[in-house]
Design an enzyme around this catalytic site. Structure first.
Site, short mmCIF file in Angstrom:
data_model
loop_
_atom_site.label_atom_id
_atom_site.label_comp_id
_atom_site.label_asym_id
_atom_site.label_seq_id
_atom_site.Cartn_x
_atom_site.Cartn_y
_atom_site.Cartn_z
N ASN A 227 0.83 -1.20 0.00
CA ASN A 227 0.00 0.00 0.00
C ASN A 227 0.86 1.25 0.00
OD1 ASN A 227 -2.66 1.49 0.53
ND2 ASN A 227 -1.38 2.18 2.22
N ASP B 247 3.78 -3.82 -13.31
CA ASP B 247 4.80 -4.69 -13.90
C ASP B 247 5.83 -5.11 -12.86
OD1 ASP B 247 5.57 -6.04 -16.22
OD2 ASP B 247 7.13 -4.56 -16.65
N ASP C 120 9.26 -11.05 -14.98
CA ASP C 120 9.82 -12.28 -14.40
C ASP C 120 10.55 -12.03 -13.09
OD1 ASP C 120 8.81 -13.79 -16.44
OD2 ASP C 120 10.67 -13.87 -17.59
N ASP D 188 -0.87 -6.89 3.67
CA ASP D 188 -1.07 -5.89 4.71
C ASP D 188 -2.01 -4.79 4.24
OD1 ASP D 188 -0.14 -4.60 7.29
OD2 ASP D 188 0.45 -3.05 5.86
N GLU E 152 -5.43 -8.76 5.11
CA GLU E 152 -5.76 -8.12 6.38
C GLU E 152 -6.77 -7.01 6.10
OE1 GLU E 152 -3.88 -5.25 9.84
OE2 GLU E 152 -3.44 -5.04 7.70
#
Length: 476
Positions: free
Chosen positions: A167, A231, A237, A256, A280
């Site tokens: 976040n 991305d 990858d 979170d 969460e």
């Protein structure tokens, strides 16, 4: 995420199981005392055995009841870079006890370096191997020690879940942000790993808008709408998700503060990266939990059950266990818990653990409860019961303010169980209907010395000690 640093008082939770003589109920015979050779006979206070696990070294193997998750940390674990070694040293015992997975704290370098719990991430690819933010190692140790922990867990047939904080970020340098009209701490061009460098346009507000679902604590709020961010998080990858999974060998994710971004973020991560996931979403509304889990294609922590258990076991209101919870809506997407690093409000924890370890959902055990605060043998007994007996759907048989009785109906030849929780101050007895006809049952906690036989109509009388629980199943 640590929202408030709680001041916890270590409670003396000596959980005493008592027993009494009962007219018409005979003590066990020598044959009844025989337990399968692989079951440890840990002695209860009155000398009778209860089941806890295997007696010899045994890697975790999921039983018919599923698995149990260990939260392998608490807030402000000791700094000094030894936590990975501490957890590694406990894995064999946890595996032997029947714990199938461990959830680790955020593993990458954060702004506070060697003192950070990891929830202020700077460089997602620094696992304690780059000299930045004042240290080489993280609070928990070095990259080599983390990799050794994960290797050891896999050798024990245990999975390892990473705490993923996407976040917000912290620890960037100041730069001018034209969308704000002033400087912001959003320049992450100098991260030591050289991977996932970021600038102001990778955080709100920016060319993609002013905000998303929510910011946290004044930290720069990562913009998941930016294809560059997508991305690096899950697409390429060597994205964060794929690097954690394929290079570091994590098996799953605890996301979170998912209130801060849309559930599509977790869903997209899961479809691109794979592995177990749980979010969460700190919300007691079961409708909100179910909505998020379905849209995120993920499990979610059952905060609805968490607050109901607090009301039930601490406030003498076991009737609320009839209310709706996430594990009742969808047990395959419900991760149940009694405490975690953020919140620890339930006082009568053993009753709560008896509840989550006998009911549907994926139960979590908090490190400090297991290693420091509660009776480990009693918890091991509950883990064994969960793994070996807690099967099938759930039928609630009886509730009042002080008593709760539920039946797991069994599955695929496993007989299931009946759990009796008694929050009153005296012994209680109830007639209940089982799934078993004319068969002897026993209390697998060792609390009761009754070995009753169910009637032809499947009814039987069971008992439970005060402020305690008993768990009944076929005597086999």
């Amino acid at each position: 995420m640590k929202k408030t640093q709680f001041l916890l008082v270590a409670l003396a939770l000596g959980f005493v199981f008592s027993c009494r003589e009962n007219d018409g109920i005979t003590d066990e015979t020598p044959d009844q005392k025989e337990v399968h050779s692989k079951i440890v006979n840990v002695t209860s206070h009155d000398g009778r055995p209860f089941s806890t696990g295997t007696s010899s070294y045994a890697k975790f193997v999921a039983g018919p009841g599923g698995s149990v998750l260990m939260q392998g940390f608490y807030w402000d674990v000791p700094d000094g870079g030894n936590w990975w070694n501490t957890v590694k040293g406990k894995l064999t015992d946890w595996s032997n006890a029947g714990i199938g997975a461990v959830w680790l704290p955020p593993a990458s370098k954060a702004q506070n370096g060697a003192y950070s719990m990891g929830y202020d991430p700077t460089d997602y690819y620094d696992f304690g191997n780059y000299n930045q933010n004042g240290s080489i190692e993280t609070r928990f140790g070095s990259r080599a020690e983390l990799e050794a922990l994960i290797t050891k867990a896999h050798a024990e047939n245990m999975q390892v879940y990473a705490d993923i904080v996407i976040n917000h970020n912290s620890g960037g340098q100041s730069e001018y942000n034209p969308y704000v009209g002033s400087n912001t701490w959003t320049n992450f061009s100098g991260v030591a790993s050289g991977k996932f460098t970021r600038n102001y346009n990778d955080f709100y507000k920016n060319a993609y808008g002013n905000n998303d679902e929510g910011a946290f604590g004044g930290f720069p709020d990562l913009c998941h709408a930016n294809p560059y961010v997508q991305d690096w998080l899950w697409g390429r990858d060597d994205s964060v998700g794929k690097y954690y999974k394929n290079v570091m060998k994590f098996d799953g994710w605890r996301f979170d503060y998912v209130k801060g971004f849309g559930p599509w973020v977790v869903s997209t991560w899961n479809s691109n990266v794979g592995g177990f996931s749980v979010g969460e979403l700190w919300d007691s509304n079961v409708n909100t939990l179910e909505w998020w889990a379905n849209n995120a294609n993920s499990s979610v922590f059952d905060f609805a059950a968490y607050y109901k258990m607090d009301d039930a076991f601490d406030n003498g209101n076991l009737n609320v266990l009839n209310d709706d919870m996430m594990w009742k809506r969808n047990p395959f997407k419900a991760v149940t818990f009694v405490a975690n690093h953020d919140t620890d409000i339930i006082y009568n924890k053993m009753l709560a653990y008896a509840y989550i370890l006998t009911h549907e959902g994926y139960p979590t055990i908090f490190y400090r409860d297991y290693e420091e605060w509660l009776n480990k043998e009693r918890l091991n007994n509950l883990i064994w019961i969960h793994n070996n007996k807690a099967t099938g759907t759930t039928s609630i048989l009886y509730t009042d303010n002080d008593e709760y009785i539920a039946r797991r109906n069994g599955y695929n030849g496993n007989p299931g169980l009946v759990v009796y929780i008694n929050n009153s101050s005296s012994w209680q007895e109830r007639w209940i209907q089982t799934n078993w006809t004319s068969q002897q049952i026993k209390d697998f906690t060792g609390s009761s010395n009754w070995y009753p036989t169910t009637q032809s109509d499947k009814w039987v009388k069971i008992q439970c000690a005060p402020k305690s629980y008993s768990i009944w199943s076929l005597n086999q």
